[in-house]
Enzyme design. Structure first.
Site, PDB file in Angstrom:
ATOM      1  N   ARG A  50       0.851  -1.193   0.000  1.00  0.00           N
ATOM      2  CA  ARG A  50       0.000   0.000   0.000  1.00  0.00           C
ATOM      3  C   ARG A  50       0.887   1.244   0.000  1.00  0.00           C
ATOM      4  O   ARG A  50       2.103   1.143   0.105  1.00  0.00           O
ATOM      5  CB  ARG A  50      -1.001  -0.003   1.169  1.00  0.00           C
ATOM      6  CG  ARG A  50      -0.620  -0.619   2.464  1.00  0.00           C
ATOM      7  CD  ARG A  50       0.460   0.087   3.230  1.00  0.00           C
ATOM      8  NE  ARG A  50       0.178   1.496   3.369  1.00  0.00           N
ATOM      9  CZ  ARG A  50       1.088   2.439   3.502  1.00  0.00           C
ATOM     10  NH1 ARG A  50       2.390   2.121   3.567  1.00  0.00           N
ATOM     11  NH2 ARG A  50       0.774   3.703   3.603  1.00  0.00           N
ATOM     12  N   GLY A  51       0.213   2.405  -0.110  1.00  0.00           N
ATOM     13  CA  GLY A  51       0.967   3.643  -0.286  1.00  0.00           C
ATOM     14  C   GLY A  51       1.068   3.886  -1.788  1.00  0.00           C
ATOM     15  O   GLY A  51       1.433   2.961  -2.538  1.00  0.00           O
ATOM     16  N   ALA A  52       0.740   5.118  -2.204  1.00  0.00           N
ATOM     17  CA  ALA A  52       0.570   5.379  -3.644  1.00  0.00           C
ATOM     18  C   ALA A  52       1.743   4.899  -4.521  1.00  0.00           C
ATOM     19  O   ALA A  52       1.535   4.116  -5.453  1.00  0.00           O
ATOM     20  CB  ALA A  52       0.282   6.863  -3.844  1.00  0.00           C
ATOM     21  N   ARG A  93      -7.710  -0.527  -6.658  1.00  0.00           N
ATOM     22  CA  ARG A  93      -7.945   0.623  -5.772  1.00  0.00           C
ATOM     23  C   ARG A  93      -8.089   1.885  -6.637  1.00  0.00           C
ATOM     24  O   ARG A  93      -7.278   2.096  -7.537  1.00  0.00           O
ATOM     25  CB  ARG A  93      -6.781   0.796  -4.763  1.00  0.00           C
ATOM     26  CG  ARG A  93      -6.697  -0.347  -3.749  1.00  0.00           C
ATOM     27  CD  ARG A  93      -5.742  -0.021  -2.620  1.00  0.00           C
ATOM     28  NE  ARG A  93      -6.340   0.884  -1.663  1.00  0.00           N
ATOM     29  CZ  ARG A  93      -5.646   1.466  -0.674  1.00  0.00           C
ATOM     30  NH1 ARG A  93      -4.339   1.224  -0.547  1.00  0.00           N
ATOM     31  NH2 ARG A  93      -6.246   2.262   0.183  1.00  0.00           N
ATOM     32  N   GLN A 200      -2.116   2.727   9.949  1.00  0.00           N
ATOM     33  CA  GLN A 200      -0.826   2.798   9.244  1.00  0.00           C
ATOM     34  C   GLN A 200       0.183   3.664   9.999  1.00  0.00           C
ATOM     35  O   GLN A 200       1.388   3.449   9.901  1.00  0.00           O
ATOM     36  CB  GLN A 200      -1.016   3.382   7.835  1.00  0.00           C
ATOM     37  CG  GLN A 200      -1.730   2.460   6.858  1.00  0.00           C
ATOM     38  CD  GLN A 200      -3.223   2.705   6.836  1.00  0.00           C
ATOM     39  OE1 GLN A 200      -3.811   3.058   7.855  1.00  0.00           O
ATOM     40  NE2 GLN A 200      -3.845   2.479   5.702  1.00  0.00           N
ATOM     41  N   ASP A 241      -2.067  10.896  -2.451  1.00  0.00           N
ATOM     42  CA  ASP A 241      -2.451   9.815  -3.373  1.00  0.00           C
ATOM     43  C   ASP A 241      -2.812  10.353  -4.746  1.00  0.00           C
ATOM     44  O   ASP A 241      -2.731   9.639  -5.738  1.00  0.00           O
ATOM     45  CB  ASP A 241      -3.618   9.017  -2.788  1.00  0.00           C
ATOM     46  CG  ASP A 241      -3.127   8.179  -1.615  1.00  0.00           C
ATOM     47  OD1 ASP A 241      -3.036   8.730  -0.505  1.00  0.00           O
ATOM     48  OD2 ASP A 241      -2.784   7.005  -1.838  1.00  0.00           O
ATOM     49  N   ASN A 251      -5.401  12.410   0.276  1.00  0.00           N
ATOM     50  CA  ASN A 251      -4.514  11.579   1.101  1.00  0.00           C
ATOM     51  C   ASN A 251      -5.403  10.833   2.092  1.00  0.00           C
ATOM     52  O   ASN A 251      -6.637  10.967   2.086  1.00  0.00           O
ATOM     53  CB  ASN A 251      -3.467  12.443   1.815  1.00  0.00           C
ATOM     54  CG  ASN A 251      -2.376  11.599   2.456  1.00  0.00           C
ATOM     55  OD1 ASN A 251      -1.839  10.687   1.841  1.00  0.00           O
ATOM     56  ND2 ASN A 251      -2.054  11.857   3.716  1.00  0.00           N
ATOM     57  N   LYS A 252      -4.802  10.033   2.930  1.00  0.00           N
ATOM     58  CA  LYS A 252      -5.535   9.195   3.881  1.00  0.00           C
ATOM     59  C   LYS A 252      -6.611   9.986   4.620  1.00  0.00           C
ATOM     60  O   LYS A 252      -6.385  11.127   5.032  1.00  0.00           O
ATOM     61  CB  LYS A 252      -4.516   8.591   4.861  1.00  0.00           C
ATOM     62  CG  LYS A 252      -5.071   7.705   5.933  1.00  0.00           C
ATOM     63  CD  LYS A 252      -5.953   6.573   5.420  1.00  0.00           C
ATOM     64  CE  LYS A 252      -5.286   5.720   4.370  1.00  0.00           C
ATOM     65  NZ  LYS A 252      -6.256   4.795   3.684  1.00  0.00           N
TER      66      LYS A 252
HETATM   67  O1  MRU Z   1      -4.570   3.205   2.249  1.00  0.00           O
HETATM   68  P1  MRU Z   1      -3.093   3.429   2.137  1.00  0.00           P
HETATM   69  O2  MRU Z   1      -2.311   2.900   3.272  1.00  0.00           O
HETATM   70  O3  MRU Z   1      -2.570   2.970   0.784  1.00  0.00           O
HETATM   71  O4  MRU Z   1      -2.957   5.022   2.153  1.00  0.00           O
HETATM   72  C1  MRU Z   1      -1.675   5.565   2.004  1.00  0.00           C
HETATM   73  C2  MRU Z   1      -1.629   7.044   2.098  1.00  0.00           C
HETATM   74  O5  MRU Z   1      -2.637   7.713   2.227  1.00  0.00           O
HETATM   75  C3  MRU Z   1      -0.288   7.698   1.924  1.00  0.00           C
HETATM   76  O6  MRU Z   1      -0.185   8.856   2.679  1.00  0.00           O
HETATM   77  C4  MRU Z   1      -0.088   8.044   0.442  1.00  0.00           C
HETATM   78  O7  MRU Z   1      -0.341   6.940  -0.367  1.00  0.00           O
HETATM   79  C5  MRU Z   1       1.264   8.563   0.156  1.00  0.00           C
HETATM   80  S1  MRU Z   1       2.510   7.330   0.272  1.00  0.00           S
HETATM   81  C6  MRU Z   1       3.988   8.011  -0.172  1.00  0.00           C
END
Ligand code: MRU
Length: 349
Positions: A50-52, A93, A200, A241, A251-252
């Site tokens: 996970r994470g963009a 996603r 996270q 994201d 973002n999250k």
């Molecule tokens: O649902 P996730 O854990 O994939 O969400 C991740 C985030 O919101 C991060 O802040 C974002 O992807 C940036 S990662 C460099």
């Protein structure tokens, strides 16, 4: 020099996607090797990776390793199978644009090579996936350098979710300036919000910062205002994201509330991300699709029910921070300030 975990990469034989299953952290470091579309889709959907940026890397490598299994007798058939897997992975996603950006890069490369043999096309796809991974590493360092230019030793920094090594192939985005500062001997005091519902911030960000020897303190998400009021936060650093053409940044879920608090308390709010997260084709935040996730992630949180059975839960996984609350967007190409509609366009020449 600080080294972070690379959460998505090729295995040694370069025929499988190797990921660390992040759903098990911080208790277990378990690696999975995947080579079929269904398990790669599941790994992205369930946040094992996970994470963009890491989602994009996993999808690119995943598309390559799946293409290795093709039995197609000619390039046309091979291309049809490739498109089908690509379209399927794209449904895993919706919010992080890096997923689509990486899949499109792989597809563009396929089209550039389509007059070659199937084996040559596979080599090209491998090359493209490896480039996506190594470019991301370089982008993280560049983001870190630009971000660090805005910080001073001893600062209190607030971060949210995980935008560190575990979300990229390098030092992360929001955490990259922190790592580079620590390499120089800076003493940052980092506050990491837990990040409900999937934690996270406490499971991943606290894990990797602590492992790297960074001073990190976790707080619950609802403590941000108090901690800011106590004067403990000098800057907020978060990832993204998808950044729309006007600077609105997804973002999250919970990020936009922190941005509004930072605005109220006069604390700079920095969004850090690679240029692959900036989507000039999305005019404003209202055009960003927000992922909705299952009710159980809220009502059944820690391996047991945390709400009565049958009570409804609403679970959007991301929110959009309005550009007006963002002090600067820190990218690998430099620091962008308002008015974002102009400055983001300029960033891309
Ligand atoms: O649902 P996730 O854990 O994939 O969400 C991740 C985030 O919101 C991060 O802040 C974002 O992807 C940036 S990662 C460099």
């Amino acid at each position: 020099m600080i080294k972070t975990i690379v959460p998505a990469e090729l295995n040694e034989k370069k025929d499988k996607l190797r990921i660390m299953d992040q759903t098990l952290l911080p208790n277990e470091e378990k690696w999975l090797e995947l080579d079929d579309p269904e398990s790669i889709w599941e790994a992205i959907k369930m946040l094992r990776v996970r994470g963009a940026p890491a989602i994009g890397i996993a999808a690119a490598i995943g598309l390559y390793v799946c293409s290795l299994r093709s039995q197609a007798g000619n390039v046309f058939e091979f291309g049809k199978e490739f498109e089908k897997i690509k379209d399927y992975l794209a449904t895993s996603r919706p919010t992080a644009v890096n997923l689509f950006w990486a899949l499109n890069r792989m597809t563009d490369r396929f089209h550039r090579e389509k007059n070659k043999s199937i084996d040559e096309i596979k080599w090209a796809l491998l090359d493209e996936a490896e480039k996506i991974l190594s470019e991301d590493q370089a982008m993280c360092r560049a983001i870190g350098r630009h971000g660090l230019s805005l910080l001073k030793s001893e600062m209190g920094l607030l971060t949210y979710c995980n935008a560190g090594g575990l979300a990229t192939s390098g030092l992360g985005t929001a955490l990259a300036p922190i790592y580079l500062g620590c390499e120089k001997g800076y003493n940052f005091k980092v506050f990491s919000c837990e990040t409900r519902p999937l934690l996270q911030g406490s499971r991943l960000t606290a894990y990797e910062l602590d492992k790297a020897g960074v001073d990190v303190t976790i707080i619950c998400d609802n403590m941000v205002s108090q901690v800011m009021k106590e004067g403990k936060i000098d800057a907020v650093l978060v990832g993204c994201d998808r950044v729309a053409a006007n600077g609105d940044s997804a973002n999250k879920i919970g990020t936009s509330g922190i941005a509004i608090l930072a605005w109220e308390y006069g604390i700079p709010m920095y969004i850090l991300g690679p240029t692959s997260t900036i989507d000039l084709d999305t005019p404003t935040g209202a055009d960003i699709k927000i992922e909705l996730r299952g009710e159980d992630e809220i009502g059944n949180s820690f391996g047991r029910r945390t709400a009565p059975e049958g009570v409804k839960a609403y679970n959007p996984a991301f929110d959009v921070t309005d550009a007006k609350y963002i002090t600067a967007i820190i990218t690998d190409r430099g620091i962008v300030k308002p008015p974002y509609t102009k400055t983001l366009m300029e960033l891309f020449g």
